[in-house]
Write a protein that holds these residues in place. Sequence first.
Motif, PDB file in Angstrom:
ATOM      1  N   GLY A  85       0.804  -1.219   0.000  1.00 46.44           N
ATOM      2  CA  GLY A  85       0.000   0.000   0.000  1.00 46.44           C
ATOM      3  C   GLY A  85       0.832   1.261   0.000  1.00 46.44           C
ATOM      4  O   GLY A  85       0.435   2.290  -0.564  1.00 46.44           O
ATOM      5  N   HIS A  86       2.016   1.190   0.613  1.00 45.38           N
ATOM      6  CA  HIS A  86       2.887   2.370   0.637  1.00 45.38           C
ATOM      7  C   HIS A  86       3.385   2.732  -0.768  1.00 45.38           C
ATOM      8  O   HIS A  86       3.756   3.878  -1.015  1.00 45.38           O
ATOM      9  N   GLY A  87       3.371   1.781  -1.663  1.00 40.90           N
ATOM     10  CA  GLY A  87       3.800   2.060  -3.026  1.00 40.90           C
ATOM     11  C   GLY A  87       2.775   2.818  -3.838  1.00 40.90           C
ATOM     12  O   GLY A  87       3.095   3.350  -4.908  1.00 40.90           O
ATOM     13  N   PHE A  88       1.542   2.868  -3.327  1.00 41.59           N
ATOM     14  CA  PHE A  88       0.456   3.512  -4.070  1.00 41.59           C
ATOM     15  C   PHE A  88       0.273   4.976  -3.662  1.00 41.59           C
ATOM     16  O   PHE A  88      -0.409   5.725  -4.348  1.00 41.59           O
ATOM     17  N   ILE A  89       0.890   5.372  -2.566  1.00 37.57           N
ATOM     18  CA  ILE A  89       0.762   6.748  -2.109  1.00 37.57           C
ATOM     19  C   ILE A  89       2.034   7.527  -2.441  1.00 37.57           C
ATOM     20  O   ILE A  89       3.102   6.959  -2.664  1.00 37.57           O
ATOM     21  N   ARG A  90       1.920   8.833  -2.458  1.00 39.47           N
ATOM     22  CA  ARG A  90       3.003   9.675  -2.962  1.00 39.47           C
ATOM     23  C   ARG A  90       4.189   9.761  -2.013  1.00 39.47           C
ATOM     24  O   ARG A  90       5.310  10.028  -2.435  1.00 39.47           O
ATOM     25  N   GLU A  91       3.955   9.533  -0.728  1.00 37.26           N
ATOM     26  CA  GLU A  91       4.978   9.769   0.281  1.00 37.26           C
ATOM     27  C   GLU A  91       6.292   9.063  -0.019  1.00 37.26           C
ATOM     28  O   GLU A  91       7.375   9.622   0.185  1.00 37.26           O
ATOM     29  N   GLN A 138       7.469   5.999  -4.956  1.00 38.10           N
ATOM     30  CA  GLN A 138       7.534   4.878  -5.886  1.00 38.10           C
ATOM     31  C   GLN A 138       6.519   5.026  -7.016  1.00 38.10           C
ATOM     32  O   GLN A 138       6.788   4.683  -8.161  1.00 38.10           O
ATOM     33  N   GLU A 139       5.345   5.551  -6.708  1.00 42.45           N
ATOM     34  CA  GLU A 139       4.321   5.701  -7.758  1.00 42.45           C
ATOM     35  C   GLU A 139       4.754   6.690  -8.826  1.00 42.45           C
ATOM     36  O   GLU A 139       4.348   6.571  -9.989  1.00 42.45           O
ATOM     37  N   GLN A 140       5.606   7.641  -8.484  1.00 44.44           N
ATOM     38  CA  GLN A 140       6.110   8.571  -9.499  1.00 44.44           C
ATOM     39  C   GLN A 140       6.941   7.836 -10.539  1.00 44.44           C
ATOM     40  O   GLN A 140       6.855   8.143 -11.735  1.00 44.44           O
ATOM     41  N   LEU A 141       7.749   6.885 -10.095  1.00 43.82           N
ATOM     42  CA  LEU A 141       8.570   6.140 -11.044  1.00 43.82           C
ATOM     43  C   LEU A 141       7.704   5.392 -12.042  1.00 43.82           C
ATOM     44  O   LEU A 141       8.033   5.313 -13.230  1.00 43.82           O
ATOM     45  N   VAL A 142       6.591   4.837 -11.576  1.00 47.99           N
ATOM     46  CA  VAL A 142       5.665   4.137 -12.476  1.00 47.99           C
ATOM     47  C   VAL A 142       5.122   5.112 -13.511  1.00 47.99           C
ATOM     48  O   VAL A 142       5.105   4.823 -14.717  1.00 47.99           O
ATOM     49  N   ARG A 143       4.706   6.292 -13.058  1.00 48.68           N
ATOM     50  CA  ARG A 143       4.121   7.279 -13.984  1.00 48.68           C
ATOM     51  C   ARG A 143       5.166   7.822 -14.948  1.00 48.68           C
ATOM     52  O   ARG A 143       4.905   7.969 -16.147  1.00 48.68           O
ATOM     53  N   ASP A 144       6.339   8.131 -14.438  1.00 50.01           N
ATOM     54  CA  ASP A 144       7.387   8.707 -15.295  1.00 50.01           C
ATOM     55  C   ASP A 144       7.853   7.722 -16.364  1.00 50.01           C
ATOM     56  O   ASP A 144       8.131   8.106 -17.505  1.00 50.01           O
ATOM     57  N   THR A 145       7.949   6.458 -15.991  1.00 51.73           N
ATOM     58  CA  THR A 145       8.514   5.470 -16.903  1.00 51.73           C
ATOM     59  C   THR A 145       7.545   5.083 -18.006  1.00 51.73           C
ATOM     60  O   THR A 145       7.968   4.643 -19.084  1.00 51.73           O
ATOM     61  N   ARG A 146       6.259   5.269 -17.779  1.00 52.52           N
ATOM     62  CA  ARG A 146       5.269   4.809 -18.756  1.00 52.52           C
ATOM     63  C   ARG A 146       5.470   5.438 -20.132  1.00 52.52           C
ATOM     64  O   ARG A 146       5.271   4.780 -21.162  1.00 52.52           O
TER      65      ARG A 146
END
Length: 593
Positions: free
Chosen positions: A418-424, A427-435
Amino acid sequence: MAEYQVPLKDMSFILYDVLKADELWQSLPALADHVDRDTADAILQECAKIAEQEIAPLLRVGDEEGVSFENGKVTTAPGYKEAFQTYVEGGWTGLGGLPEYGGMGMPKVITALHEEMLCSADISFSLYPGLSAGAGLSLGKHGSEELKQTYLTKMIAGEWTGSMCLTESHAGSDLGIIRTKAIPQEDGSYRITGNKIFITAGEHDLAENIVHLVLAKLPDAPAGPRGISLFLVPKINVNDDGSLGDENGVSCGSIEHKMGIHGSATCVMNFDDAKGYLVGEVNKGLACMFTMMNFERVGVGIQGIGSAERSYQNALEYAKDRLQGRALTGAKSPDQAADSIMVHGDVRRMLLNMKALTEGSRALSTYISLQLDLSTYAEGDAQKKGENLAALLTPIAKAFFTDMGFESTVAGQQVFGGHGFIREWGQEQLVRDTRITQIYEGTNGIQAMDLLARKVVASKGALFTLFADEVKAFIAENSEAEMSEFIQPLEIALDDLQSLTDSLIASSSDDINILGTAANDYLHVFGYTAMAFIWASMAKAAQGKLAQGDAFYQGKIKTARYYFARILPRRLSLINTAKQSSDVLFDIEDDLF
């Protein structure tokens, strides 16, 4: 988010122990005088410092603040301008630039590793100098001496930046239907009118001038891609003495609001009777642009590697610290409330997938970069071989590395739970940036078609044979018992890839659509096999270092073992689907979708 640390030891291992790049440099007269191991090490170490200390801290602010747009002007995120100036002062904008115009002239194997550091630190920041380097490469190869003296020297120095203006709203991958016009003038210049979209670094506040390379058509140009010419169009016109003059007819109409890479300005650019200058020959614009395309597409693949490395470092740190549950074999940390999640098989699976794919991609990317260097600096048969291998493997670099990179960012997110889904945690930024890496510079589906249709089938398998012979030579040279666990599955994988290649070449004569329906599967089969080749090469090099007692080399061999056991078998189902007739896709009418 973990503090990014450049994997310098792994980079050094690949360069010197696996690929023997330092020996190659000394064998090439064009490189021997200005690059050796000491020089390369010093460059990579200094680049690591700026990536870790100056650029990596901008990742979060670049995402959250992003770029702003007002009255036709773009302002980059806080800290970007200062970091870019530090980057320029260090001479990094000229790392791969031509020495005669102020560059360092470093080979691609060095600039590629430099690019990875920037991409791991912050993809958005990396795009500003990256687009300049790409534009400078095309200008250096095809521009007139006057254009190079006036513009390229400033771009290499970092005083001005560059952009590539290809895409139009109705013309993405099909550039033959662009509408931007170029009207010849009596003084030899051209007036450029048209609109371009998705232009990275088309407008920003990092440099005093931006040099746009624009694809356009003359009024009497042939239809399609044969009628495209390339033009240099500065944001601000340059006086005869080299000083900046009046503003050109170039403006930013808007910026895109995107899923990721918020720190990168993605612009709609308007050219209204703007003054431009021909680069190369009339109607040969695509050839000029493709001079840099292999380099740029490898560069996008490196963006995937950079994100994957950052994701792995984040996830590994988290997994070692996060306490949840107990090992199936009993408590590993009985003095604590729970064991770290490192004891769970599925977490180890994800981490080892990330490690094996990222380190394999880095090594294969460096191998491909070495082919680009041979195509540039070697002579005779060696030059031709490097050119052909680079052409064959470039679509794999772009598509396979970004597909694996995105997989690794998602896997890292999964490790966080769950911590990977929140901005704190970031990690979720890396998913968005890499897409985006799977989309721009030619979508990965187009890369797959380029590999299968244009490189493999169009050459009647000749380019593939060049690669296969390289692997066969490695297999023949490494028949000793201690290499058998890697050589035997590599040989089987190569045979399977050869069989698939032959099958698709034969099938395409009767079923042309199979090129499209099999291309994505074929690219991945090729990618996993090529990565097996480079992992076997790394295992060989690591075996020779075991006597040193360094755990790094033991880790290499164990990761290679994991790759062959758990990742290489992925290709088997892909081979089966790639061989299926295209009828199963094309026998379904459009209105049945």
